[in-house]
Write an enzyme that holds these catalytic residues in place. Sequence first.
Site, short mmCIF file in Angstrom:
data_model
loop_
_atom_site.label_atom_id
_atom_site.label_comp_id
_atom_site.label_asym_id
_atom_site.label_seq_id
_atom_site.Cartn_x
_atom_site.Cartn_y
_atom_site.Cartn_z
N SER A 1 13.95 7.39 9.53
CA SER A 1 12.92 8.10 10.27
C SER A 1 11.73 7.19 10.50
CB SER A 1 12.47 9.36 9.52
OG SER A 1 11.41 10.01 10.18
N ASN B 1 8.79 8.28 10.90
CA ASN B 1 7.62 8.90 10.28
C ASN B 1 8.09 9.96 9.29
OD1 ASN B 1 5.23 10.74 9.92
ND2 ASN B 1 4.32 9.32 11.38
N HIS C 1 -3.61 3.34 15.21
CA HIS C 1 -3.37 2.90 13.84
C HIS C 1 -4.38 1.83 13.43
CE1 HIS C 1 0.57 4.87 14.40
NE2 HIS C 1 0.58 4.97 13.08
N HIS C 2 -4.38 1.50 12.17
CA HIS C 2 -5.29 0.50 11.59
C HIS C 2 -5.03 -0.89 12.18
CE1 HIS C 2 -1.86 -0.84 9.13
NE2 HIS C 2 -1.60 0.46 9.01
N LYS D 1 0.82 -1.22 0.00
CA LYS D 1 0.00 0.00 0.00
C LYS D 1 0.85 1.26 0.00
CE LYS D 1 -4.07 -2.08 2.17
NZ LYS D 1 -4.98 -2.07 3.36
N LYS E 1 -1.66 -3.10 11.39
CA LYS E 1 -0.30 -2.71 11.77
C LYS E 1 0.27 -3.73 12.74
CE LYS E 1 2.45 1.20 13.46
NZ LYS E 1 3.39 1.13 12.33
N ASP F 1 10.07 -6.62 -4.33
CA ASP F 1 8.95 -7.04 -3.49
C ASP F 1 8.87 -8.57 -3.52
OD1 ASP F 1 6.22 -7.42 -2.33
OD2 ASP F 1 6.14 -5.24 -2.57
N CYS G 1 12.01 3.84 5.68
CA CYS G 1 10.73 4.27 6.24
C CYS G 1 10.01 3.14 6.96
CB CYS G 1 9.83 4.80 5.12
SG CYS G 1 10.61 5.98 4.01
N THR G 2 10.55 1.94 6.89
CA THR G 2 9.99 0.79 7.58
C THR G 2 10.17 0.95 9.09
OG1 THR G 2 10.48 -0.63 5.69
CG2 THR G 2 10.13 -1.73 7.81
#
Length: 250
Positions: free
Chosen positions: A108, A110, A141-142, A12, A145, A34, A84-85
């Site tokens: 980071s 975020n 969070h969703h 996503k 996660k 991926d 970003c992971t």
Amino acid sequence: MVKILLNGCLGKMGQAVEACVNSHEDVMISCGVDIAQGDKTYPVYNCFVDVQEIPDVIIDFSNPLVLDDMLSFAVEKKVPVIICTTGFLEAQVQRIRDTAALIPVFYSGNMSLGINVLIALSRMAARVLYDSFDIEVVEKHHNLKLDAPSGTALMIADAINEEVGELQYVYDRHAYRKKRVHNEIGIHSIRGGTIVGEHEVIFAGHDEVVSLKHQAQSKGVFAAGAVNAAVYMKDKPAGIYDMSDVLKNA
């Protein structure tokens, strides 16, 4: 033109980064990596050993399990990497920092501009309020996660800790079963529905509460931050970088 290798291109966040790249004229995705199967307009590889292209920078929105292979590729090809992971183990974080001695690494929890402003404001508030206020962090969070607390919540707590000294992190008050002491910071995780990401920092004093809050309404804010970081990181020397470096040069 900045050529990007997008790690996690079929996820996503990978799709959000691709949409952001398509709206820019100065960046392009030259290839992706991926473990899932899927077709794109650019080559997609299942692992880094198969990659044929040499990008200008890697953007990583994937899984902690891929870290070692990605960093080995980045060091071999001397390519900057934007990580970003989240959800890394302590040993993995140390590997990231060790790698920054060899290549430029942007790390980071975020990528949002707003969150990084929230962190700066939290530092300022902590300097003024800590002596007489208790501090708590709440993140939402969703329900998909995996890691908890979020990397961003830990970023906020770490920033506050740098300002006020040795804070004790408390993650589960039900298990803790003790009266709150002043030098602790509670970090609370909520998982549900499709919440993209919400973070609130609460400074609770005597008869007053100060609250700082950020709400991400789409994954696009994180993708935009990653693409901005990719442009910034091209041709940078070895070292560890984060969003504060991008903001200084905005």
